[in-house]
Write a protein that holds these residues in place. Structure first.
Motif, PDB file in Angstrom:
ATOM      1  N   LEU A   1      -7.907   2.010   2.025  1.00  0.00           N
ATOM      2  CA  LEU A   1      -7.191   0.900   2.662  1.00  0.00           C
ATOM      3  C   LEU A   1      -5.871   1.362   3.258  1.00  0.00           C
ATOM      4  O   LEU A   1      -5.507   0.955   4.373  1.00  0.00           O
ATOM      5  N   LEU A   2      -5.152   2.199   2.528  1.00  0.00           N
ATOM      6  CA  LEU A   2      -3.891   2.729   3.036  1.00  0.00           C
ATOM      7  C   LEU A   2      -4.118   3.493   4.332  1.00  0.00           C
ATOM      8  O   LEU A   2      -3.393   3.306   5.315  1.00  0.00           O
TER       9      LEU A   2
ATOM     10  N   VAL B   1     -10.530   3.164  -3.272  1.00  0.00           N
ATOM     11  CA  VAL B   1     -10.459   1.994  -2.376  1.00  0.00           C
ATOM     12  C   VAL B   1      -9.046   1.820  -1.836  1.00  0.00           C
ATOM     13  O   VAL B   1      -8.854   1.588  -0.631  1.00  0.00           O
ATOM     14  N   LEU B   2      -8.042   1.943  -2.682  1.00  0.00           N
ATOM     15  CA  LEU B   2      -6.661   1.776  -2.224  1.00  0.00           C
ATOM     16  C   LEU B   2      -6.252   2.893  -1.266  1.00  0.00           C
ATOM     17  O   LEU B   2      -5.547   2.640  -0.276  1.00  0.00           O
TER      18      LEU B   2
ATOM     19  N   LEU C   1     -10.859   2.247  -8.010  1.00  0.00           N
ATOM     20  CA  LEU C   1      -9.685   1.528  -7.521  1.00  0.00           C
ATOM     21  C   LEU C   1      -8.808   2.449  -6.664  1.00  0.00           C
ATOM     22  O   LEU C   1      -8.342   2.046  -5.586  1.00  0.00           O
ATOM     23  N   ASN C   2      -8.606   3.677  -7.121  1.00  0.00           N
ATOM     24  CA  ASN C   2      -7.766   4.613  -6.369  1.00  0.00           C
ATOM     25  C   ASN C   2      -8.428   5.003  -5.042  1.00  0.00           C
ATOM     26  O   ASN C   2      -7.745   5.127  -4.027  1.00  0.00           O
TER      27      ASN C   2
ATOM     28  N   TRP D   1       2.290   1.694  -3.474  1.00  0.00           N
ATOM     29  CA  TRP D   1       1.262   2.282  -4.324  1.00  0.00           C
ATOM     30  C   TRP D   1       1.091   3.765  -4.013  1.00  0.00           C
ATOM     31  O   TRP D   1       0.975   4.591  -4.907  1.00  0.00           O
TER      32      TRP D   1
ATOM     33  N   LEU E   1       0.829  -1.212   0.000  1.00  0.00           N
ATOM     34  CA  LEU E   1       0.000   0.000   0.000  1.00  0.00           C
ATOM     35  C   LEU E   1       0.861   1.257   0.000  1.00  0.00           C
ATOM     36  O   LEU E   1       0.533   2.241  -0.677  1.00  0.00           O
TER      37      LEU E   1
END
Length: 151
Positions: free
Chosen positions: A91-92, A87-88, A84-85, A60, A57
């Motif tokens: 999550l990060l 969600v990531l 996607l961005n 990314w 993460l």
């Protein structure tokens, strides 16, 4: 008793003796009969798993930050509007805050000795991490939904 008979001694063991044999216990621990609280393993695993999850993460996140250097606000908002961005990024944020909360808790528990101070700091640490996570997720969703027109 006869000379040919041996006196048998009865060994009484508590459930704590299974995990911590008597020869490895302090006299105070033997007198109290208490063992470990058994809460260290879940903290250990949470720290290791969150640390491991942070590696990809963070890679990314660093790539995304380098990619967006010099971009205007609209471009960054459009980038964050991609599912996607978003969600990531979420999550990060969540994994970093879980890791931070666990790590700070260990530091507080190890180095603060007064019970009331320790309790206040542990609760404050949890509160700050939860509020930061809520504000961060709200902000990411607000930008992502505003850009996509789904507000």
């Amino acid at each position: 008793m006869g000379a040919g008979r041996r006196q048998r001694s009865v060994l009484i063991m508590s459930k704590n003796d299974i995990y911590q044999p008597q020869q490895f216990r302090t006299p105070l621990s033997r007198a109290r009969g208490l063992g470990a609280a058994r809460h260290g393993v879940d903290h250990f695993i949470t720290e290791r798993v969150s640390g491991l999850a942070l590696v990809p993460l963070m890679l990314w996140g660093a790539y995304a930050a380098l990619k967006l250097i010099g971009a205007d606000q609209h471009t960054v908002a459009m980038w964050l509007g991609q599912p996607l961005n978003a969600v990531l990024a979420s999550l990060l944020l969540i994994v970093a805050l879980v890791h931070l909360q666990g790590s700070m808790r260990v530091v507080i528990e190890d180095y603060v000795h007064r019970f009331t101070t320790k309790t206040a700091l542990v609760i404050g640490n949890l509160f700050v991490c939860v509020v930061a996570g809520a504000v961060g997720i709200f902000s990411i969703l607000k930008v992502a939904l505003t850009v996509t027109g789904a507000h």
